[in-house]
Design a protein around this motif. Structure first.
Motif, PDB file in Angstrom:
ATOM      1  N   ALA A   1      27.142  30.241  43.294  1.00 16.18           N
ATOM      2  CA  ALA A   1      27.640  31.532  43.497  1.00 16.18           C
ATOM      3  C   ALA A   1      28.411  31.680  44.885  1.00 16.18           C
ATOM      4  O   ALA A   1      28.086  31.054  45.757  1.00 16.18           O
ATOM      5  CB  ALA A   1      26.451  32.851  43.595  1.00 16.18           C
ATOM      6  N   VAL A   2      29.772  32.322  44.823  1.00 13.55           N
ATOM      7  CA  VAL A   2      30.251  32.551  46.120  1.00 13.55           C
ATOM      8  C   VAL A   2      30.579  34.020  46.473  1.00 13.55           C
ATOM      9  O   VAL A   2      30.670  34.733  45.210  1.00 13.55           O
ATOM     10  CB  VAL A   2      31.597  31.679  46.206  1.00 13.55           C
ATOM     11  N   GLU A   3      30.903  34.281  47.758  1.00 12.64           N
ATOM     12  CA  GLU A   3      31.129  35.711  47.976  1.00 12.64           C
ATOM     13  C   GLU A   3      32.863  35.858  47.481  1.00 12.64           C
ATOM     14  O   GLU A   3      33.566  35.201  48.417  1.00 12.64           O
ATOM     15  CB  GLU A   3      30.649  36.077  49.390  1.00 12.64           C
ATOM     16  N   VAL A   4      33.152  36.872  46.851  1.00 12.29           N
ATOM     17  CA  VAL A   4      34.406  37.395  46.501  1.00 12.29           C
ATOM     18  C   VAL A   4      34.834  38.288  47.738  1.00 12.29           C
ATOM     19  O   VAL A   4      35.949  37.992  48.259  1.00 12.29           O
ATOM     20  CB  VAL A   4      34.612  37.715  45.312  1.00 12.29           C
ATOM     21  N   ALA A   5      33.970  39.099  48.123  1.00 12.98           N
ATOM     22  CA  ALA A   5      34.315  40.092  49.172  1.00 12.98           C
ATOM     23  C   ALA A   5      32.666  40.663  49.462  1.00 12.98           C
ATOM     24  O   ALA A   5      32.241  41.179  48.624  1.00 12.98           O
ATOM     25  CB  ALA A   5      35.375  41.138  48.925  1.00 12.98           C
ATOM     26  N   PRO A   6      32.758  40.975  50.878  1.00 12.11           N
ATOM     27  CA  PRO A   6      31.459  41.780  51.209  1.00 12.11           C
ATOM     28  C   PRO A   6      31.466  43.004  50.782  1.00 12.11           C
ATOM     29  O   PRO A   6      32.353  43.735  50.557  1.00 12.11           O
ATOM     30  CB  PRO A   6      31.347  41.334  52.571  1.00 12.11           C
ATOM     31  N   ARG A   7      30.234  43.526  50.878  1.00  8.36           N
ATOM     32  CA  ARG A   7      29.946  44.879  50.479  1.00  8.36           C
ATOM     33  C   ARG A   7      31.118  45.941  51.446  1.00  8.36           C
ATOM     34  O   ARG A   7      31.515  46.859  51.001  1.00  8.36           O
ATOM     35  CB  ARG A   7      28.637  45.196  50.830  1.00  8.36           C
TER      36      ARG A   7
ATOM     37  N   LYS B   1      41.754  33.782  33.192  1.00 12.28           N
ATOM     38  CA  LYS B   1      42.575  34.855  33.577  1.00 12.28           C
ATOM     39  C   LYS B   1      41.935  35.886  34.439  1.00 12.28           C
ATOM     40  O   LYS B   1      42.281  36.540  34.971  1.00 12.28           O
ATOM     41  CB  LYS B   1      43.424  34.962  32.198  1.00 12.28           C
ATOM     42  N   ARG B   2      40.933  36.643  33.611  1.00 11.10           N
ATOM     43  CA  ARG B   2      40.385  37.721  33.716  1.00 11.10           C
ATOM     44  C   ARG B   2      39.691  37.401  35.400  1.00 11.10           C
ATOM     45  O   ARG B   2      39.286  38.489  36.195  1.00 11.10           O
ATOM     46  CB  ARG B   2      39.206  38.244  33.010  1.00 11.10           C
ATOM     47  N   MET B   3      38.942  36.179  35.476  1.00  9.91           N
ATOM     48  CA  MET B   3      38.575  36.068  36.766  1.00  9.91           C
ATOM     49  C   MET B   3      39.394  36.219  38.014  1.00  9.91           C
ATOM     50  O   MET B   3      39.326  36.889  38.992  1.00  9.91           O
ATOM     51  CB  MET B   3      37.881  34.620  36.812  1.00  9.91           C
ATOM     52  N   LYS B   4      40.485  35.818  37.703  1.00  5.87           N
ATOM     53  CA  LYS B   4      41.900  35.689  38.765  1.00  5.87           C
ATOM     54  C   LYS B   4      42.202  37.443  39.065  1.00  5.87           C
ATOM     55  O   LYS B   4      42.281  37.879  39.972  1.00  5.87           O
ATOM     56  CB  LYS B   4      42.886  35.029  38.245  1.00  5.87           C
ATOM     57  N   GLU B   5      42.273  37.795  37.713  1.00  9.02           N
ATOM     58  CA  GLU B   5      42.629  39.473  37.782  1.00  9.02           C
ATOM     59  C   GLU B   5      41.660  40.421  38.452  1.00  9.02           C
ATOM     60  O   GLU B   5      42.076  41.268  39.375  1.00  9.02           O
ATOM     61  CB  GLU B   5      42.901  40.032  36.316  1.00  9.02           C
ATOM     62  N   ILE B   6      40.228  40.011  38.335  1.00 11.28           N
ATOM     63  CA  ILE B   6      39.369  41.129  38.881  1.00 11.28           C
ATOM     64  C   ILE B   6      39.111  40.607  40.655  1.00 11.28           C
ATOM     65  O   ILE B   6      38.902  41.468  41.076  1.00 11.28           O
ATOM     66  CB  ILE B   6      38.250  41.101  38.108  1.00 11.28           C
ATOM     67  N   GLU B   7      39.361  39.373  40.633  1.00 10.95           N
ATOM     68  CA  GLU B   7      39.236  38.853  42.086  1.00 10.95           C
ATOM     69  C   GLU B   7      40.123  39.525  42.843  1.00 10.95           C
ATOM     70  O   GLU B   7      40.121  40.226  43.943  1.00 10.95           O
ATOM     71  CB  GLU B   7      39.137  37.427  42.273  1.00 10.95           C
ATOM     72  N   ALA B   8      41.718  39.528  42.288  1.00 15.38           N
ATOM     73  CA  ALA B   8      42.614  40.307  43.085  1.00 15.38           C
ATOM     74  C   ALA B   8      42.382  41.897  43.019  1.00 15.38           C
ATOM     75  O   ALA B   8      42.804  42.538  44.177  1.00 15.38           O
ATOM     76  CB  ALA B   8      43.790  40.099  42.055  1.00 15.38           C
ATOM     77  N   ALA B   9      41.974  42.423  42.092  1.00 15.26           N
ATOM     78  CA  ALA B   9      41.676  43.795  42.097  1.00 15.26           C
ATOM     79  C   ALA B   9      40.851  44.107  43.100  1.00 15.26           C
ATOM     80  O   ALA B   9      40.849  45.288  43.992  1.00 15.26           O
ATOM     81  CB  ALA B   9      41.244  44.311  40.592  1.00 15.26           C
TER      82      ALA B   9
ATOM     83  N   ALA C   1      38.746  48.474  36.762  1.00 13.36           N
ATOM     84  CA  ALA C   1      38.118  49.215  35.745  1.00 13.36           C
ATOM     85  C   ALA C   1      38.744  48.657  34.322  1.00 13.36           C
ATOM     86  O   ALA C   1      38.135  48.407  33.244  1.00 13.36           O
ATOM     87  CB  ALA C   1      38.320  50.559  35.769  1.00 13.36           C
ATOM     88  N   LYS C   2      39.846  48.266  34.314  1.00  8.19           N
ATOM     89  CA  LYS C   2      40.596  47.927  32.916  1.00  8.19           C
ATOM     90  C   LYS C   2      40.117  46.718  32.497  1.00  8.19           C
ATOM     91  O   LYS C   2      39.359  46.295  31.394  1.00  8.19           O
ATOM     92  CB  LYS C   2      41.981  47.543  33.310  1.00  8.19           C
ATOM     93  N   VAL C   3      39.797  45.684  33.728  1.00  3.95           N
ATOM     94  CA  VAL C   3      39.142  44.264  33.317  1.00  3.95           C
ATOM     95  C   VAL C   3      37.725  44.425  33.147  1.00  3.95           C
ATOM     96  O   VAL C   3      37.219  43.725  31.941  1.00  3.95           O
ATOM     97  CB  VAL C   3      39.572  43.464  34.557  1.00  3.95           C
ATOM     98  N   THR C   4      36.966  45.260  33.520  1.00 10.92           N
ATOM     99  CA  THR C   4      35.597  45.357  33.448  1.00 10.92           C
ATOM    100  C   THR C   4      35.290  45.585  32.172  1.00 10.92           C
ATOM    101  O   THR C   4      34.232  45.279  31.486  1.00 10.92           O
ATOM    102  CB  THR C   4      34.983  46.355  34.586  1.00 10.92           C
ATOM    103  N   MET C   5      36.133  46.814  31.806  1.00 10.17           N
ATOM    104  CA  MET C   5      35.577  47.382  30.325  1.00 10.17           C
ATOM    105  C   MET C   5      35.935  46.650  29.221  1.00 10.17           C
ATOM    106  O   MET C   5      35.235  46.153  28.216  1.00 10.17           O
ATOM    107  CB  MET C   5      36.373  48.750  30.194  1.00 10.17           C
ATOM    108  N   ALA C   6      37.152  45.756  29.362  1.00 13.21           N
ATOM    109  CA  ALA C   6      37.634  44.905  28.508  1.00 13.21           C
ATOM    110  C   ALA C   6      36.831  43.764  28.359  1.00 13.21           C
ATOM    111  O   ALA C   6      36.221  43.112  27.138  1.00 13.21           O
ATOM    112  CB  ALA C   6      39.031  44.401  28.764  1.00 13.21           C
ATOM    113  N   ASP C   7      36.265  43.428  29.267  1.00 12.36           N
ATOM    114  CA  ASP C   7      35.131  42.105  29.508  1.00 12.36           C
ATOM    115  C   ASP C   7      33.819  42.573  28.857  1.00 12.36           C
ATOM    116  O   ASP C   7      33.306  41.683  28.136  1.00 12.36           O
ATOM    117  CB  ASP C   7      34.973  41.482  30.833  1.00 12.36           C
TER     118      ASP C   7
END
Lengths: 405, 405
Positions: free
Chosen positions: B181-187, B233-241, B251-257
């Motif tokens: 596991a790695v941190e993408v962004a802190p709380r 592709k989705r990992m990149k999209e949600i990290e960018a989001a 939200a778009k990526v979360t629901m699609a996944d």
């Protein structure tokens, strides 16, 4: 002289599902599909077509109610295509043939199953329409050629031009001329195939298949994989299973493809659900029923499949239908008695309370309230469209539907 | 001298779902995943570990009930790995360090949420176990390194080693040393992220995720496409989001996944269903809520996601939680009052009967009976594991769980 013909056509239920168009105008699918034609003794559409120069315009009545024929809609397209074939294949070749292609037509169509049953009537309906006009026009055409027209009315209608086991080959041409139905095997090859339709109550409005499948084409990431890599393999597998009368293989592919169709519907944005908790429970029952069968004999005995709605169609061989009716009735008590067209329970005074086979784990589903499954329809593999006698006509002497008289 | 430490760890709910192992022993996944860590103020596992040479063997109590530690099970593996790290990283380097690695341990763990809530406790549970033993052993390890151990207890547990927004990188090595596991962004980067958990009543036994995901790996034709082509592709999209704090894209990526995870479960033989009619109706409500929002602002305001069960987790920004609670309560009347930890309804004497936002089409779902949604838990993005004071310890002076005393 009255120019009139009446034909009936069957319902078909796909084992390999059609979901997605590559051309929405011509109704060209993104993948081939395969279905079993169900008997017209139980479920059918009947259509009478009459051509008469005194008619003011083309008119159509569906179950007694007039529907507008709007060009360039699907109905108008089918009628225009058949008139064109009448002219080119009959009138242009035989100067003595009456010019029926120039006469307006009246068409009356009737489905013998209630719309509320949630059974798609567009397949049998368009197949009956095309068959009655083809008979009226005396078209020298094969069912495959007629299937090209029916396809433009409703994609899956093309498969109702044949009895037995029918493939809709997707084709590759832009004009759709190779996207047609072919017979994989006639009914007589494997007449033991029976079907039990479980009509499931649902309080949700479903997504129409026309709009739903195009949303899937546009948004599902999984559909392309299904189209390119899964369906071609499954078409071969199920054709081989049908030719070998291998019910186990037939059932495995049929259930997998039903699951995958609903999987790509769910992978759509926003997701499309056709099955509900009742549908899920019927799946659980069939999975358990097969588990017991596999334990005993190594082979599956039933296959569920679901179209764009919550109704289950359970394919099984004739010898197992009684067990399956008893199984369904046990979990889904029926308000009305089971219509028993094959007299399975004739000696027993009816189906009773239902029961499970030995070794069945009853905990795989709960018992539902009366009405969760509103009805059970038992039918079997059937033949293709039939041209009927004049006495079966739905139009009266005045050229209007008899039911309106 | 008492060698003892207590730690708590959070629940995490994935936006990009983990489903499928490439190595079942080491728990190496077939794809990367990403989650939001939820606040320990509301949901947490707490674990106390004590090492004592007088103990006869390693023992563990979960919610006061002793569980057997069976080698080479997951629990035994985690404890053994941490003892090994204690020896190699501490004792072998500092001769004065007590040889805790040679002492048996007693471990007491407690989840502050009921098992009946259907919330997976294995993620927070193993994260708390690893955190408490790491504290006991004074391991000089990063959360990512500890996540390697937690992963071997329960895959998704590795993501509970961090607060905020967390990726589990699948890794490529056979020994799993890069699957962490790695941190993408802190709380603190995006603290406005809130979650509403809808605890859905279900009378069916679900398929365990451990067995379910391997059945999907073995039988789903669609899973491989998801793994190879969709998730990266989705990992990149949600990290960018997340980095851009773009809730609409999140939200778009979360629901699609979520949809796609359930789609591959359905594509499994036999099919796996985790969502039921209540789950489907919550999806319909969120889809309609977003439709209204998109019409007004062009952006989604909520994202549903479902794990291996019928419960919905709805992610939304803090400013929208009140509307969503009112929406859910309107369709799913609550027996018990809404616990209102953020005091959304403090000035109004409670949530009331619920309501929909202007322009909402109320026909997208029916109103359910009381109890269909058994409870609503409002929480928000939270921090990572916490080492707690001695007074929070779950073991008494005798080395047995306090709750048993």
């Amino acid at each position: 002289m009255v120019y009139q013909a009446t034909a009936s056509a069957p319902v078909n239920i796909a084992c390999i599902k059609y979901w997605g168009k590559r051309d929405t105008k011509l109704i060209l699918p993104t993948n081939s599909s395969l279905s079993v034609t169900l008997s017209q003794d139980h479920l059918r559409s009947t259509t009478t077509s009459r051509a008469d120069p005194s008619f003011s315009k083309d008119r159509l009545w569906l179950n007694g109610k007039e529907e507008e024929i709007v060009a360039p809609g699907r109905l108008a397209t089918c009628i225009a295509e058949l008139k064109k074939m009448r002219k080119e294949l009959v009138e242009d070749k035989d100067a003595s043939a009456p010019k029926l292609s120039t006469f307006p037509v009246h068409i009356a169509s009737y489905n013998n199953f209630p719309t509320a049953a949630g059974l798609a009537s567009s397949a049998s309906g368009f197949a009956a329409l095309v068959s009655s006009l083809a008979a009226l026009y005396a078209l020298p055409c094969s069912p495959s050629t007629l299937s090209l027209i029916a396809r433009q009315g409703s994609g899956s209608a093309c498969r109702s031009l044949f009895g037995g086991y029918v493939a809709w080959e997707q084709g590759v041409l832009d004009d759709g001329s190779d996207s047609l139905a072919v017979e994989v095997a006639p009914r007589s090859h494997w007449p033991e195939m029976h079907a039990l339709i479980c009509v499931v109550s649902d309080d949700k409005k479903g997504t129409s298949s026309t709009s739903g499948m195009q949303r899937t084409v546009q948004t599902s990431e999984l559909l392309q994989h299904r189209i390119k890599h899964v369906v071609p393999k499954r078409m071969k597998e199920i054709e081989a299973a049908i030719k070998a009368k291998d019910f186990d293989a037939f059932a495995k592919v049929t259930m997998a493809d039903s699951n995958q169709f609903h999987a790509v519907a769910l992978d759509t944005e926003p997701p499309i659900f056709y099955m509900n908790d009742v549908s899920r429970s019927i799946i659980a029952l069939i999975v358990e029923y097969n588990r017991v069968a596999i334990e005993k004999t190594g082979k599956r005995k039933a296959a569920y499949t679901y179209d764009a709605g919550p109704n289950a169609v359970i394919y099984t061989l004739q010898e197992n239908v009684k067990e399956i009716v008893e199984l369904i009735v046990k979990y889904f008590p029926q308000k009305d008695g089971f219509k028993d067209p094959f007299q399975l329970f004739a000696g027993e005074g009816g189906v009773g309370e239902g029961r499970v086979v030995e070794g069945f784990n009853e905990a795989v589903a709960k018992k539902f309230e009366v009405g969760a499954v509103k009805g059970l329809i038992h039918t079997n593999v059937g033949d293709g469209p039939r041209v009927l006698d004049a006495e079966e006509a739905l139009l009266g002497p005045d050229g209007l539907p008899k039911s309106l008289a």
